[in-house]
Design a protein around this motif. Structure first.
Motif, short mmCIF file in Angstrom:
data_model
loop_
_atom_site.label_atom_id
_atom_site.label_comp_id
_atom_site.label_asym_id
_atom_site.label_seq_id
_atom_site.Cartn_x
_atom_site.Cartn_y
_atom_site.Cartn_z
N VAL A 123 0.81 -1.09 0.13
CA VAL A 123 -0.30 -0.19 0.52
C VAL A 123 0.84 1.28 -0.24
N MET A 124 1.54 1.33 0.97
CA MET A 124 2.89 2.44 0.34
C MET A 124 3.33 2.59 -0.44
N ALA A 125 3.07 1.97 -1.37
CA ALA A 125 4.25 2.14 -2.77
C ALA A 125 3.48 2.85 -3.52
N ASP A 126 2.58 3.37 -3.89
CA ASP A 126 1.40 4.13 -4.00
C ASP A 126 1.06 4.56 -3.27
N PRO A 127 1.51 5.82 -4.23
CA PRO A 127 1.82 7.92 -3.91
C PRO A 127 0.65 8.21 -2.78
N ASP A 128 -1.06 7.66 -3.72
CA ASP A 128 -1.74 8.85 -2.96
C ASP A 128 -2.14 7.20 -2.65
N SER A 129 -2.36 5.89 -1.84
CA SER A 129 -2.34 5.29 -0.81
C SER A 129 -1.82 6.15 0.32
N ALA A 130 -0.44 6.11 -0.08
CA ALA A 130 0.58 6.37 1.45
C ALA A 130 0.35 7.91 1.51
N HIS A 131 -0.18 8.25 0.87
CA HIS A 131 -0.84 9.68 1.60
C HIS A 131 -2.08 9.52 2.40
N ARG A 132 -3.00 8.62 2.21
CA ARG A 132 -4.16 8.71 2.53
C ARG A 132 -4.05 7.44 4.12
N VAL A 133 -2.39 6.73 3.77
CA VAL A 133 -2.26 6.20 5.27
C VAL A 133 -1.65 6.66 6.80
N THR A 134 -0.73 7.77 5.43
CA THR A 134 -0.03 8.46 6.89
C THR A 134 -1.07 9.19 7.19
N ASP A 135 -1.48 10.09 6.38
CA ASP A 135 -2.91 11.03 7.21
C ASP A 135 -3.73 10.32 7.73
N GLU A 136 -3.88 8.93 8.18
CA GLU A 136 -5.56 8.52 9.09
C GLU A 136 -4.59 8.05 10.30
N VAL A 137 -3.15 7.61 10.17
CA VAL A 137 -2.18 7.55 11.20
C VAL A 137 -1.62 7.91 12.21
N ALA A 138 -1.58 9.89 11.60
CA ALA A 138 -1.57 10.68 12.09
C ALA A 138 -2.53 11.07 13.07
N ASP A 139 -3.92 11.27 12.07
CA ASP A 139 -5.26 11.57 12.84
C ASP A 139 -5.81 10.42 14.34
N VAL A 140 -5.15 9.37 14.00
CA VAL A 140 -5.63 7.92 14.84
C VAL A 140 -4.45 8.84 16.34
N LEU A 141 -3.02 8.77 16.11
CA LEU A 141 -1.99 9.04 17.12
C LEU A 141 -2.49 10.56 17.80
N ALA A 142 -3.03 11.22 16.68
CA ALA A 142 -3.31 12.83 17.33
C ALA A 142 -4.23 12.78 18.78
N TYR A 143 -5.13 11.75 18.21
CA TYR A 143 -6.44 11.83 19.30
C TYR A 143 -5.83 10.49 20.19
N LEU A 144 -5.10 9.95 19.46
CA LEU A 144 -4.96 8.98 20.83
C LEU A 144 -4.03 9.82 22.35
N LEU A 145 -3.06 10.66 21.61
CA LEU A 145 -2.30 11.32 22.79
C LEU A 145 -3.60 12.46 23.54
N GLN A 146 -4.06 12.99 21.96
CA GLN A 146 -4.99 13.94 23.76
C GLN A 146 -5.54 13.41 24.33
#
Length: 128
Positions: free
Chosen positions: A58-81
């Protein structure tokens, strides 16, 4: 941002971001846990219909990689908050959880056969 990245720095930045927008009244444990679940579901959605082989690439495709990265960031942001609001040190909590799981799931002796029940994918990972 050129600041050193660590959990405390990120939590401070998230708190400042919310405070500047007067969002703190909405950052209750219930709301943050709910938002965390929604964001985790959005991450799952990316992988939902992929084969195991496709998901590994999934990370080999730039569009998918961007989506995964954004969602990981969202998950981590809410977890840290959530951790900040509840007074949980996420690194200490994870370290303690790994310690418990190491005792709960000892390394099998060589030649002991398959992984014990509860291994990866069966609720025995660090996330149990």
């Amino acid at each position: 941002m050129t600041e050193h990245l660590d959990v405390a720095t990120l939590q401070r930045r998230l708190a400042e971001f919310a405070a500047a927008r007067n969002w703190q009244p909405y950052h209750t444990p219930k709301n943050l846990a709910t938002a965390l679940s929604v964001e985790a579901s959005e991450l799952v959605e990316i992988f939902q219909w992929l084969t195991p082989e496709e998901s590994a690439r999934v990370m080999a495709d730039p569009d998918s990689a961007h989506r995964v990265t954004d969602e990981v960031a969202d998950v981590l942001a809410y977890l840290l908050q959530l951790c900040e609001v509840l007074g949980v040190d996420p690194l200490s909590a994870l370290d303690a959880k790994i310690d418990r799981n190491e005792r709960r799931f000892p390394v099998p002796e060589e030649g002991a056969g398959d992984a014990p029940k509860g291994g990866p994918g069966n609720g025995g990972g660090v996330g149990t």
